[in-house]
Design an enzyme around this catalytic site. Sequence first.
Site, mmCIF file in Angstrom:
data_model
loop_
_atom_site.group_PDB
_atom_site.id
_atom_site.type_symbol
_atom_site.label_atom_id
_atom_site.label_comp_id
_atom_site.label_asym_id
_atom_site.label_seq_id
_atom_site.Cartn_x
_atom_site.Cartn_y
_atom_site.Cartn_z
ATOM 1 N N ASN C 9 0.844 -1.189 0.000
ATOM 2 C CA ASN C 9 0.000 0.000 0.000
ATOM 3 C C ASN C 9 0.886 1.248 0.000
ATOM 4 O O ASN C 9 1.639 1.468 0.938
ATOM 5 C CB ASN C 9 -0.886 -0.058 1.276
ATOM 6 C CG ASN C 9 -1.794 1.141 1.425
ATOM 7 O OD1 ASN C 9 -1.842 2.022 0.567
ATOM 8 N ND2 ASN C 9 -2.527 1.194 2.539
ATOM 9 N N PHE C 10 0.791 2.048 -1.060
ATOM 10 C CA PHE C 10 1.641 3.240 -1.158
ATOM 11 C C PHE C 10 1.102 4.400 -0.321
ATOM 12 O O PHE C 10 1.758 5.421 -0.193
ATOM 13 C CB PHE C 10 1.763 3.700 -2.617
ATOM 14 C CG PHE C 10 2.485 2.756 -3.538
ATOM 15 C CD1 PHE C 10 2.902 1.496 -3.120
ATOM 16 C CD2 PHE C 10 2.782 3.137 -4.850
ATOM 17 C CE1 PHE C 10 3.576 0.628 -3.985
ATOM 18 C CE2 PHE C 10 3.458 2.284 -5.718
ATOM 19 C CZ PHE C 10 3.846 1.030 -5.279
ATOM 20 N N LYS C 11 -0.127 4.261 0.195
ATOM 21 C CA LYS C 11 -0.780 5.352 0.944
ATOM 22 C C LYS C 11 -0.610 6.686 0.202
ATOM 23 O O LYS C 11 -0.639 6.701 -1.033
ATOM 24 C CB LYS C 11 -0.208 5.413 2.366
ATOM 25 C CG LYS C 11 -0.455 4.107 3.154
ATOM 26 C CD LYS C 11 -0.254 4.258 4.632
ATOM 27 C CE LYS C 11 -0.649 2.961 5.350
ATOM 28 N NZ LYS C 11 -0.545 3.078 6.801
ATOM 29 N N HIS C 93 -9.947 0.615 4.724
ATOM 30 C CA HIS C 93 -8.691 0.762 5.469
ATOM 31 C C HIS C 93 -8.949 1.694 6.654
ATOM 32 O O HIS C 93 -9.766 2.604 6.561
ATOM 33 C CB HIS C 93 -7.607 1.346 4.556
ATOM 34 C CG HIS C 93 -6.255 1.311 5.188
ATOM 35 N ND1 HIS C 93 -5.839 2.231 6.122
ATOM 36 C CD2 HIS C 93 -5.239 0.420 5.062
ATOM 37 C CE1 HIS C 93 -4.616 1.930 6.512
ATOM 38 N NE2 HIS C 93 -4.216 0.824 5.885
ATOM 39 N N GLU C 141 -6.232 -5.552 10.934
ATOM 40 C CA GLU C 141 -5.126 -4.651 11.267
ATOM 41 C C GLU C 141 -5.487 -3.794 12.476
ATOM 42 O O GLU C 141 -6.220 -2.819 12.331
ATOM 43 C CB GLU C 141 -4.857 -3.689 10.110
ATOM 44 C CG GLU C 141 -4.416 -4.321 8.821
ATOM 45 C CD GLU C 141 -3.712 -3.289 7.927
ATOM 46 O OE1 GLU C 141 -2.592 -3.533 7.519
ATOM 47 O OE2 GLU C 141 -4.331 -2.233 7.672
ATOM 48 N N ILE C 146 -0.532 0.015 13.301
ATOM 49 C CA ILE C 146 -0.196 0.452 11.936
ATOM 50 C C ILE C 146 0.911 1.509 11.966
ATOM 51 O O ILE C 146 0.823 2.486 12.691
ATOM 52 C CB ILE C 146 -1.455 0.993 11.217
ATOM 53 C CG1 ILE C 146 -2.435 -0.153 10.964
ATOM 54 C CG2 ILE C 146 -1.083 1.668 9.905
ATOM 55 C CD1 ILE C 146 -3.736 0.265 10.300
ATOM 56 N N ALA C 202 2.859 -1.334 4.197
ATOM 57 C CA ALA C 202 3.036 -0.043 3.538
ATOM 58 C C ALA C 202 4.450 0.503 3.743
ATOM 59 O O ALA C 202 5.323 0.316 2.904
ATOM 60 C CB ALA C 202 1.999 0.945 4.065
ATOM 61 N N SER C 203 4.686 1.141 4.887
ATOM 62 C CA SER C 203 5.933 1.889 5.057
ATOM 63 C C SER C 203 7.182 1.029 4.914
ATOM 64 O O SER C 203 8.183 1.493 4.360
ATOM 65 C CB SER C 203 5.935 2.613 6.406
ATOM 66 O OG SER C 203 5.755 1.700 7.456
#
Lengths: 225, 225, 225, 225
Positions: C9-11, C93, C141, C146, C202-203
């Site tokens: 997930n690039f957010k 999300h 999640e 997160i 993601a990160s």
Amino acid sequence: MKLPILIINFKAYGEAAGRRAVDIAKAAERVSRELGVNVAVAPSHLELALVAQSVGIPVYAQGADVESPGAYTAHVAVDNVKEAGASGIILNHSEAPLRLNDLARLVARARAAGLDVVVCAPDPKTSLAAAALGPHAVAVEPPELIGTGRAVSKYKPETVVETVELVKRHFPDVAVITGAGIESGEDVEAALRLGTRGVLLASAAVKAKDHYAKILELARPLAGR
Amino acid sequence: MKLPILIINFKAYGEAAGRRAVDIAKAAERVSRELGVNVAVAPSHLELALVAQSVGIPVYAQGADVESPGAYTAHVAVDNVKEAGASGIILNHSEAPLRLNDLARLVARARAAGLDVVVCAPDPKTSLAAAALGPHAVAVEPPELIGTGRAVSKYKPETVVETVELVKRHFPDVAVITGAGIESGEDVEAALRLGTRGVLLASAAVKAKDHYAKILELARPLAGR
Amino acid sequence: MKLPILIINFKAYGEAAGRRAVDIAKAAERVSRELGVNVAVAPSHLELALVAQSVGIPVYAQGADVESPGAYTAHVAVDNVKEAGASGIILNHSEAPLRLNDLARLVARARAAGLDVVVCAPDPKTSLAAAALGPHAVAVEPPELIGTGRAVSKYKPETVVETVELVKRHFPDVAVITGAGIESGEDVEAALRLGTRGVLLASAAVKAKDHYAKILELARPLAGR
Amino acid sequence: MKLPILIINFKAYGEAAGRRAVDIAKAAERVSRELGVNVAVAPSHLELALVAQSVGIPVYAQGADVESPGAYTAHVAVDNVKEAGASGIILNHSEAPLRLNDLARLVARARAAGLDVVVCAPDPKTSLAAAALGPHAVAVEPPELIGTGRAVSKYKPETVVETVELVKRHFPDVAVITGAGIESGEDVEAALRLGTRGVLLASAAVKAKDHYAKILELARPLAGR
């Protein structure tokens, strides 16, 4: 809207829930009568009608969602706020921010319904935009000070001064009040000296051990102005 | 939550604003006593505390926004709903739809606070998801029938039947009620025959000329079940 | 939806904005090809079509607002997600929570459009409700993990296990994946051992200095499963 | 922001989804070059980066949700809009209305990022409030005319005139544009004659059979002004 004014916002505090809402409102009423100053209370929606039938001072709603009565489960209509006995309304509090387009319509409707209308905003420029919509007053409250006990009138006086100036220049009929972090009579005094015409506060009054004594302290600087 | 149940939702109807909320609640109370059936009223937030102190039947909130009391201007906390005198709560009405994650937390909190919890949903699959969250009841209401006078129990019986079946299979502790478009005692009768354990309705009762007579008609099919 | 799966997930990260989105997607594509595992990328809406025309691996949208194309300025329609070249979608999300009723409709539409559908949820009970709506997978999640680097598979394994169990019992066709706080291949390995069929992260990938190397590490535990 | 301007909003129309977004943008580019007028396109978020790398005319985002990049799944950050290749942004379209406080921050950030900023509003008073926030332009669009083919410049000229007057009096640096219901070159001509400096439109251009021909007709009245 009678100025200057002290508005006590009960928020959704447990200390102002149920019957306690009526008790705090009665303390405010006593102060108002004794000092001859305008003190309004803004109970939670849940106690609005109950408080309104229990005291003679102005009762303000903390907000509204739609203009007219109708099939709006769990929503509050401006006209019903009036019907429940309120005489004023706070709109766009930083804890209940409204869409610009909705806010414009709610302000217009609330004025048409004969309610006092206070629109909150976080800074001078947004206050100017709020004033453009034609409420009776804008309440400038930097959200980062709300509930901190660090009064806007001491910690961000320039925010207050700039708002007063901007609003006066463009929309002189709209009063400016303020409030974030107001804890004491001294803070209220400072707010009035900066050119505001009233104070909107919450925890200082609601969470006080002795509501009457604290509201008396907070309202005293308004006497005779 | 006592079943079967008739829940009267006052929405934000002008016909139930201010003192009129108390009048309708008293009519419902009279019917409840006379027939020995469970009739609950769900007044607007504005009159919740006032109605709760005026009648002895269950009073339900039309919704809530947050779980605990606090600095939430213009919002309603589950715990304060209880404090205001309510004994139940309606969540996720199609006019006040909630985010799934919020709904899950509000249901849990309302149950912990001892409130009766009814979650609304528009169709069988969404009702199943709502039931997974553990409320006392789900109320299946196709939004396109709400307020039309075309009763779900007549016009979409398959929606009701499918919901009853799905929910019973997966979550047998959760009751199913229904309501959209219910206008008459006959509609209520039909809803019960389809396997539901109660009815949630609004305009039929609130907009009736004679509240007592209409609520009597609507509640009668529940007697003895 | 091909399982097991690694979804990146690039957010709205700056590190994945503009052309950088394509670079990260290409690194993921290389890993997918080399390991023979299913790696999907979820770029920001802004780069969705651009990324989709640049790589051959599955591209997922981070969300959608409405079902069908139309006059919805600044909104994303499920059907247009497909048209832009995506083959999957992440819904609900914790940073973009959806109303239950909307979620139900979006899941149904996305499935009808032939998209892979992943619904996120914060805990076991909400995951169960999400699974009731019929997506291909739920991603459990806990929001408090997160972005923390504390992997759910290590710090809250019981949350994962309980979700797998609950979902399997009621809705065995729905896969469970997980993700919060996943930082390393070891965390991914742990997640799979707990019974999940994939990881959403993601990160760890997006903010890595060497995207290829990091994604390779994260995807390796999926090889051969 | 170069005035006068024609802004074509692609909304979430299927006719402008996927590769079709690039085709329409190229038609607009051709018209812009041939007439020497400023034509901007506002594709869906999904095609923003793709369109921005395909044409040389200004590309505007249809909106944004947050100011800075970060962990905001499914949201659009102002800075990322710039990074994706856009040179302007439309905020508060009636189909994507923003909270006043958010709008104020987004306008400030978008200006700081060097984007052209257009804020939409439904009527003169709300336009005045929008102008107080300091965008380059406000676009007054009565929502009841949007998409109807009944041009605001013909059916509500007084709305346009009053907005131009109010905004000019208080905030002379802010341009006024308009758009609802604009269908033809004649409607554009009328809008300019009322004192606006541009037009924001959607379906007339996007749903045209021959995009080039229609955009040519719509843009022609701007030539030489």
